[in-house]
Scaffold this motif. Sequence first.
Motif, short mmCIF file in Angstrom:
data_model
loop_
_atom_site.label_atom_id
_atom_site.label_comp_id
_atom_site.label_asym_id
_atom_site.label_seq_id
_atom_site.Cartn_x
_atom_site.Cartn_y
_atom_site.Cartn_z
N THR A 40 -3.52 -3.07 -0.21
CA THR A 40 -3.20 -1.72 -0.65
C THR A 40 -1.93 -1.76 -1.49
N PRO A 69 -0.52 5.08 -4.07
CA PRO A 69 -1.78 4.99 -4.80
C PRO A 69 -1.63 5.03 -6.32
N PHE A 78 -7.17 2.09 0.26
CA PHE A 78 -6.08 3.02 0.60
C PHE A 78 -6.26 3.64 1.98
N TRP A 121 -0.70 3.07 3.32
CA TRP A 121 0.47 2.25 3.62
C TRP A 121 1.62 3.13 4.08
#
Length: 183
Positions: free
Chosen positions: A128, A132, A163, A167
């Motif tokens: 990830t 994003p 995603f 995270w």
Amino acid sequence: MYSRSSEPVRFERDCAAVLVPAGEHVTLPAGSAGYITQALGGSYTLFVEGNLFRISGRDADAIGKEPPVPLELPDGADNAAVERMVWDQLRTCFDPEIPINVVDLGLVYEAEVQPADDGQRRVEVKMTLTAPGCGMGDILVDDVRSKLELIPTVVEADVELVFDPPWNRSMMSEAARLETGMM
């Protein structure tokens, strides 16, 4: 960013680079001057004319540095040895702005070695990003893929950007949280 301790460099030849954090591919011309702000994992982040750029280790000669030494596996290395090398290689992948590797940042969710009948291997990675919309996402994915494909017997590395779960800083190693002040 640039500091008094940053090493000055001059490009000895035209060099492919990536603009940080936009992720745009550019060419820095021979004769350009700048400063190395980060030299980790075999790649370099440079401050040139007010911008940050990342150059690959394979282009290290453009700034007078030695390219990384090719990886070697002992003859007959088993999948466990290859998996250890996979994780070692993942620890050479750094965000150009953060001096912490993608493993310690908690960005790698999974890395699996898949053997083939011919002795070759395929690696599947799920990772990830810290955000994003990170402009360096494709660059980090490509860095992971290309570094894993340097491992002898690895013919393909499939790196999937995911995603879920999102995270967060609790995914970082304790050392990474200490380094960034995110305790």
